[in-house]
Motif scaffolding. Sequence first.
Motif, PDB file in Angstrom:
ATOM      1  N   ASP A  43       0.820  -1.202   0.000  1.00 11.06           N
ATOM      2  CA  ASP A  43       0.000   0.000   0.000  1.00 11.06           C
ATOM      3  C   ASP A  43       0.865   1.268   0.000  1.00 11.06           C
ATOM      4  O   ASP A  43       0.633   2.206   0.760  1.00 11.06           O
ATOM      5  N   VAL A  44       1.892   1.263  -0.869  1.00  9.19           N
ATOM      6  CA  VAL A  44       2.751   2.432  -1.044  1.00  9.19           C
ATOM      7  C   VAL A  44       2.896   2.727  -2.532  1.00  9.19           C
ATOM      8  O   VAL A  44       2.699   1.848  -3.379  1.00  9.19           O
ATOM      9  N   THR A  45       3.232   3.967  -2.823  1.00 10.33           N
ATOM     10  CA  THR A  45       3.491   4.377  -4.203  1.00 10.33           C
ATOM     11  C   THR A  45       4.794   5.157  -4.236  1.00 10.33           C
ATOM     12  O   THR A  45       4.982   6.108  -3.464  1.00 10.33           O
ATOM     13  N   PHE A  46       5.686   4.738  -5.109  1.00 10.60           N
ATOM     14  CA  PHE A  46       6.908   5.481  -5.370  1.00 10.60           C
ATOM     15  C   PHE A  46       6.586   6.478  -6.473  1.00 10.60           C
ATOM     16  O   PHE A  46       6.046   6.089  -7.519  1.00 10.60           O
ATOM     17  N   VAL A  47       6.879   7.734  -6.261  1.00 13.57           N
ATOM     18  CA  VAL A  47       6.626   8.748  -7.285  1.00 13.57           C
ATOM     19  C   VAL A  47       7.936   9.425  -7.637  1.00 13.57           C
ATOM     20  O   VAL A  47       8.815   9.613  -6.790  1.00 13.57           O
ATOM     21  N   GLY A  48       8.055   9.762  -8.913  1.00 14.11           N
ATOM     22  CA  GLY A  48       9.278  10.402  -9.354  1.00 14.11           C
ATOM     23  C   GLY A  48       9.197  10.808 -10.806  1.00 14.11           C
ATOM     24  O   GLY A  48       8.120  11.104 -11.325  1.00 14.11           O
ATOM     25  N   ARG A  49      10.343  10.757 -11.453  1.00 15.49           N
ATOM     26  CA  ARG A  49      10.436  11.222 -12.830  1.00 15.49           C
ATOM     27  C   ARG A  49      11.387  10.334 -13.610  1.00 15.49           C
ATOM     28  O   ARG A  49      12.426   9.929 -13.105  1.00 15.49           O
ATOM     29  N   MET A  50      10.999  10.030 -14.841  1.00 16.29           N
ATOM     30  CA  MET A  50      11.894   9.379 -15.788  1.00 16.29           C
ATOM     31  C   MET A  50      12.533  10.520 -16.566  1.00 16.29           C
ATOM     32  O   MET A  50      11.839  11.271 -17.260  1.00 16.29           O
ATOM     33  N   THR A  51      13.826  10.674 -16.406  1.00 18.38           N
ATOM     34  CA  THR A  51      14.532  11.766 -17.065  1.00 18.38           C
ATOM     35  C   THR A  51      16.009  11.414 -17.216  1.00 18.38           C
ATOM     36  O   THR A  51      16.570  10.726 -16.367  1.00 18.38           O
ATOM     37  N   GLY A  52      16.594  11.846 -18.305  1.00 12.29           N
ATOM     38  CA  GLY A  52      18.010  11.599 -18.524  1.00 12.29           C
ATOM     39  C   GLY A  52      18.379  10.127 -18.564  1.00 12.29           C
ATOM     40  O   GLY A  52      19.484   9.761 -18.190  1.00 12.29           O
ATOM     41  N   GLY A  53      17.437   9.277 -18.996  1.00  9.89           N
ATOM     42  CA  GLY A  53      17.709   7.854 -19.075  1.00  9.89           C
ATOM     43  C   GLY A  53      17.636   7.128 -17.746  1.00  9.89           C
ATOM     44  O   GLY A  53      18.065   5.992 -17.629  1.00  9.89           O
ATOM     45  N   ARG A  54      17.094   7.785 -16.733  1.00  6.87           N
ATOM     46  CA  ARG A  54      16.982   7.189 -15.394  1.00  6.87           C
ATOM     47  C   ARG A  54      15.590   7.398 -14.824  1.00  6.87           C
ATOM     48  O   ARG A  54      14.845   8.255 -15.289  1.00  6.87           O
ATOM     49  N   ILE A  55      15.278   6.624 -13.813  1.00  2.00           N
ATOM     50  CA  ILE A  55      14.084   6.872 -13.012  1.00  2.00           C
ATOM     51  C   ILE A  55      14.571   7.432 -11.681  1.00  2.00           C
ATOM     52  O   ILE A  55      15.346   6.777 -10.968  1.00  2.00           O
ATOM     53  N   VAL A  56      14.150   8.635 -11.370  1.00  5.19           N
ATOM     54  CA  VAL A  56      14.535   9.283 -10.121  1.00  5.19           C
ATOM     55  C   VAL A  56      13.314   9.270  -9.208  1.00  5.19           C
ATOM     56  O   VAL A  56      12.299   9.893  -9.520  1.00  5.19           O
ATOM     57  N   VAL A  57      13.403   8.539  -8.096  1.00 10.97           N
ATOM     58  CA  VAL A  57      12.303   8.470  -7.134  1.00 10.97           C
ATOM     59  C   VAL A  57      12.420   9.662  -6.194  1.00 10.97           C
ATOM     60  O   VAL A  57      13.442   9.838  -5.527  1.00 10.97           O
ATOM     61  N   HIS A  58      11.369  10.493  -6.163  1.00  9.46           N
ATOM     62  CA  HIS A  58      11.362  11.679  -5.310  1.00  9.46           C
ATOM     63  C   HIS A  58      10.720  11.438  -3.958  1.00  9.46           C
ATOM     64  O   HIS A  58      11.061  12.097  -2.978  1.00  9.46           O
ATOM     65  N   GLY A  63      -0.396   4.668   0.331  1.00  8.70           N
ATOM     66  CA  GLY A  63      -1.597   4.602  -0.492  1.00  8.70           C
ATOM     67  C   GLY A  63      -1.346   5.104  -1.903  1.00  8.70           C
ATOM     68  O   GLY A  63      -0.209   5.277  -2.333  1.00  8.70           O
ATOM     69  N   PRO A  64      -2.442   5.348  -2.624  1.00  2.36           N
ATOM     70  CA  PRO A  64      -2.314   5.820  -4.006  1.00  2.36           C
ATOM     71  C   PRO A  64      -1.886   7.290  -4.042  1.00  2.36           C
ATOM     72  O   PRO A  64      -2.146   8.040  -3.104  1.00  2.36           O
ATOM     73  N   PRO A  65      -1.257   7.712  -5.135  1.00  5.42           N
ATOM     74  CA  PRO A  65      -0.839   9.121  -5.242  1.00  5.42           C
ATOM     75  C   PRO A  65      -2.047  10.036  -5.465  1.00  5.42           C
ATOM     76  O   PRO A  65      -3.063   9.615  -6.011  1.00  5.42           O
TER      77      PRO A  65
END
Length: 115
Positions: A43-58, A63-65
């Motif tokens: 019941d967790v969500t990792f949120v971030g950005r796919m950028t520069g060929g990587r996934i950066v988890v912020h 729960g849901p985002p």
Amino acid sequence: MATIEECRAALEKLSDTMRSTEGDVAAAASMDRSVSCRITDLDVTFVGRMTGGRIVVHDTLQGPPKEKAQIRLTMSGDDLVSLVDGELNFARAWGSGRVKLEAGLRDLLQLRKLL
């Protein structure tokens, strides 16, 4: 059951793999998009950005985002770890409903190069 730390480590490993790709796969990995990975059994969500060929988890949210990312994955923690370790085939897992991938049509067409 995979832990939050194991899931985060799997996302880091996936990010490292994406960074070392070449050709069409590298072009797909270099998209700049918001990303979320919902781990249903924790019941967790990792949120971030796919950028520069990587996934950066912020952030890791309980729960849901609240906001919808441009690319959204949903699965169990064990399935995430198995996918990244190469023990679970993405197409089969997606086809059977074990893994859910949501994105715009253009993004889906690009992402298929990564799979």
